[in-house]
Design a protein around this motif. Structure first.
Motif, PDB file in Angstrom:
ATOM      1  N   VAL A  59     -66.831 -27.926 -20.315  1.00 23.64           N
ATOM      2  CA  VAL A  59     -67.827 -28.322 -19.506  1.00 23.64           C
ATOM      3  C   VAL A  59     -67.659 -29.545 -18.679  1.00 23.64           C
ATOM      4  CG1 VAL A  59     -69.687 -27.454 -20.983  1.00 23.64           C
ATOM      5  CG2 VAL A  59     -68.889 -29.696 -21.309  1.00 23.64           C
ATOM      6  N   LEU A  60     -66.293 -30.107 -18.818  1.00 23.61           N
ATOM      7  CA  LEU A  60     -66.042 -31.161 -18.011  1.00 23.61           C
ATOM      8  C   LEU A  60     -64.942 -31.055 -16.859  1.00 23.61           C
ATOM      9  CD1 LEU A  60     -65.969 -34.508 -17.782  1.00 23.61           C
ATOM     10  CD2 LEU A  60     -63.748 -34.420 -19.327  1.00 23.61           C
ATOM     11  N   THR A  61     -65.303 -31.572 -15.655  1.00 24.53           N
ATOM     12  CA  THR A  61     -64.632 -31.006 -14.615  1.00 24.53           C
ATOM     13  C   THR A  61     -64.254 -32.481 -13.807  1.00 24.53           C
ATOM     14  OG1 THR A  61     -66.340 -30.872 -12.911  1.00 24.53           O
ATOM     15  CG2 THR A  61     -65.589 -29.024 -13.990  1.00 24.53           C
ATOM     16  N   GLN A  62     -63.462 -32.493 -12.878  1.00 27.05           N
ATOM     17  CA  GLN A  62     -63.276 -33.493 -12.266  1.00 27.05           C
ATOM     18  C   GLN A  62     -64.360 -34.284 -11.519  1.00 27.05           C
ATOM     19  OE1 GLN A  62     -59.777 -35.030 -12.081  1.00 27.05           O
ATOM     20  NE2 GLN A  62     -60.878 -36.803 -11.518  1.00 27.05           N
ATOM     21  N   ALA A  63     -65.246 -33.223 -11.042  1.00 22.63           N
ATOM     22  CA  ALA A  63     -66.563 -33.675 -10.611  1.00 22.63           C
ATOM     23  C   ALA A  63     -67.624 -34.574 -11.526  1.00 22.63           C
ATOM     24  CB  ALA A  63     -67.493 -32.718  -9.882  1.00 22.63           C
ATOM     25  N   ASP A  64     -67.312 -34.585 -12.810  1.00 20.44           N
ATOM     26  CA  ASP A  64     -67.920 -34.990 -13.807  1.00 20.44           C
ATOM     27  C   ASP A  64     -67.554 -36.604 -14.195  1.00 20.44           C
ATOM     28  OD1 ASP A  64     -69.666 -32.785 -13.870  1.00 20.44           O
ATOM     29  OD2 ASP A  64     -68.392 -31.901 -14.948  1.00 20.44           O
ATOM     30  N   GLU A  65     -66.420 -36.790 -13.634  1.00 22.73           N
ATOM     31  CA  GLU A  65     -65.744 -38.101 -14.003  1.00 22.73           C
ATOM     32  C   GLU A  65     -66.593 -39.199 -13.855  1.00 22.73           C
ATOM     33  OE1 GLU A  65     -61.935 -40.701 -12.986  1.00 22.73           O
ATOM     34  OE2 GLU A  65     -62.162 -39.156 -11.811  1.00 22.73           O
ATOM     35  N   LEU A  66     -67.657 -39.505 -13.022  1.00 24.06           N
ATOM     36  CA  LEU A  66     -68.460 -40.432 -12.607  1.00 24.06           C
ATOM     37  C   LEU A  66     -69.406 -40.501 -13.764  1.00 24.06           C
ATOM     38  CD1 LEU A  66     -69.385 -43.103 -11.179  1.00 24.06           C
ATOM     39  CD2 LEU A  66     -70.703 -41.426  -9.590  1.00 24.06           C
ATOM     40  N   ALA A  67     -70.146 -39.419 -14.132  1.00 26.60           N
ATOM     41  CA  ALA A  67     -71.113 -39.304 -14.910  1.00 26.60           C
ATOM     42  C   ALA A  67     -70.557 -39.715 -16.319  1.00 26.60           C
ATOM     43  CB  ALA A  67     -71.948 -38.082 -15.154  1.00 26.60           C
ATOM     44  N   LEU A  68     -69.472 -39.132 -16.660  1.00 31.35           N
ATOM     45  CA  LEU A  68     -68.687 -39.648 -17.855  1.00 31.35           C
ATOM     46  C   LEU A  68     -68.648 -40.997 -17.979  1.00 31.35           C
ATOM     47  CD1 LEU A  68     -67.787 -38.737 -20.927  1.00 31.35           C
ATOM     48  CD2 LEU A  68     -65.461 -38.339 -19.470  1.00 31.35           C
ATOM     49  N   THR A  69     -68.052 -41.544 -16.970  1.00 31.39           N
ATOM     50  CA  THR A  69     -67.875 -42.844 -16.927  1.00 31.39           C
ATOM     51  C   THR A  69     -69.176 -43.625 -16.854  1.00 31.39           C
ATOM     52  OG1 THR A  69     -65.908 -42.602 -15.501  1.00 31.39           O
ATOM     53  CG2 THR A  69     -66.875 -44.924 -15.471  1.00 31.39           C
ATOM     54  N   LEU A  70     -70.284 -43.232 -16.518  1.00 23.98           N
ATOM     55  CA  LEU A  70     -71.537 -44.162 -16.331  1.00 23.98           C
ATOM     56  C   LEU A  70     -71.944 -43.989 -18.062  1.00 23.98           C
ATOM     57  CD1 LEU A  70     -73.244 -43.030 -13.260  1.00 23.98           C
ATOM     58  CD2 LEU A  70     -72.406 -45.351 -13.747  1.00 23.98           C
ATOM     59  N   LEU A  71     -71.936 -42.710 -18.712  1.00 23.16           N
ATOM     60  CA  LEU A  71     -72.235 -42.618 -20.111  1.00 23.16           C
ATOM     61  C   LEU A  71     -71.425 -43.542 -20.976  1.00 23.16           C
ATOM     62  CD1 LEU A  71     -73.288 -41.291 -22.636  1.00 23.16           C
ATOM     63  CD2 LEU A  71     -71.617 -39.433 -22.219  1.00 23.16           C
ATOM     64  N   CYS A  72     -70.121 -43.502 -20.666  1.00 25.82           N
ATOM     65  CA  CYS A  72     -69.293 -44.519 -21.577  1.00 25.82           C
ATOM     66  C   CYS A  72     -69.860 -46.041 -21.356  1.00 25.82           C
ATOM     67  CB  CYS A  72     -67.855 -44.182 -21.413  1.00 25.82           C
ATOM     68  SG  CYS A  72     -67.537 -42.285 -21.805  1.00 25.82           S
ATOM     69  N   ASP A  73     -70.015 -46.301 -20.108  1.00 23.39           N
ATOM     70  CA  ASP A  73     -70.327 -47.764 -19.829  1.00 23.39           C
ATOM     71  C   ASP A  73     -71.576 -48.099 -20.387  1.00 23.39           C
ATOM     72  OD1 ASP A  73     -69.773 -50.345 -18.409  1.00 23.39           O
ATOM     73  OD2 ASP A  73     -71.411 -49.602 -17.231  1.00 23.39           O
ATOM     74  N   ALA A  74     -72.574 -47.143 -20.456  1.00 24.84           N
ATOM     75  CA  ALA A  74     -73.863 -47.465 -20.932  1.00 24.84           C
ATOM     76  C   ALA A  74     -73.779 -47.685 -22.614  1.00 24.84           C
ATOM     77  CB  ALA A  74     -74.740 -46.520 -20.534  1.00 24.84           C
ATOM     78  N   TYR A  75     -72.990 -46.668 -23.268  1.00 26.46           N
ATOM     79  CA  TYR A  75     -72.707 -46.909 -24.556  1.00 26.46           C
ATOM     80  C   TYR A  75     -72.237 -48.019 -24.870  1.00 26.46           C
ATOM     81  CZ  TYR A  75     -70.644 -46.126 -29.134  1.00 26.46           C
ATOM     82  OH  TYR A  75     -70.175 -46.099 -30.395  1.00 26.46           O
ATOM     83  N   SER A  76     -71.066 -48.582 -24.140  1.00 26.63           N
ATOM     84  CA  SER A  76     -70.423 -49.848 -24.698  1.00 26.63           C
ATOM     85  C   SER A  76     -71.551 -50.953 -24.338  1.00 26.63           C
ATOM     86  CB  SER A  76     -69.345 -49.962 -23.660  1.00 26.63           C
ATOM     87  OG  SER A  76     -68.731 -51.008 -23.617  1.00 26.63           O
TER      88      SER A  76
END
Length: 158
Positions: A59-76
């Motif tokens: 379910v992860l594509t290059q287009a999802d990089e920003l959403a994943l980055t935001l998820l990881c930043d919010a988790y941090s």
């Protein structure tokens, strides 16, 4: 109007109907994007672990990089705020102009609460909560797929 569900998730859930497909929907390969260097150490660790997990789920594509980055930043951000609350408590004593002491909610409580909402929403978007994951059918995996579980991700930093 309900949110549109990506075709790949509809395939995995077994709810794909040809009469409701968007023939022009972009089709991107599942990839693991590079870890953003600006993320905190916790964010980078989360990105590495979740990108592998999401790639394995297809379910992860290059287009999802920003959403994943935001998820990881919010988790941090959530983790950092919770560490402060766990160490110092949810309240602190504040002295008013009149010199009176009163308990006040620590700012980190609000930071943790707001971060939690963002993390939880993005986890659902990626199918990483029990209810959202229950809607996705398992993909046939080859025997060389690493054994990565979402539960391990949240317990690894403790």
């Amino acid at each position: 109007m309900p949110k549109r569900i990506p075709t790949e998730l509809k395939k995995q859930r077994g709810t794909l109907r040809k009469d409701r497909m968007n023939p022009n929907e972009p089709v991107l390969p599942s990839v693991i994007p590079p870890i953003p260097t600006w993320l905190s150490e916790d964010g980078q660790k989360a990105f590495a672990e979740l990108s592998t997990l999401l790639h394995d789920m297809s379910v992860l594509t290059q287009a999802d990089e920003l959403a994943l980055t935001l998820l990881c930043d919010a988790y941090s951000e959530y983790k950092k705020a919770k560490e402060v609350v766990n160490e110092l408590g949810a309240t602190m004593e504040v002295i008013s102009r009149e010199g009176n002491s009163k308990p006040t909610i620590r700012p980190e409580v609000q930071i943790a609460n707001q971060s939690f909402v963002r993390v939880f929403q993005l986890l659902k978007e990626f199918g990483l909560t029990p209810s959202s994951r229950a809607k996705v059918n398992a993909i046939e995996n080859s025997s060389n797929t690493p054994d990565v579980k979402i539960e391990n991700f949240f317990n690894s930093g403790e």
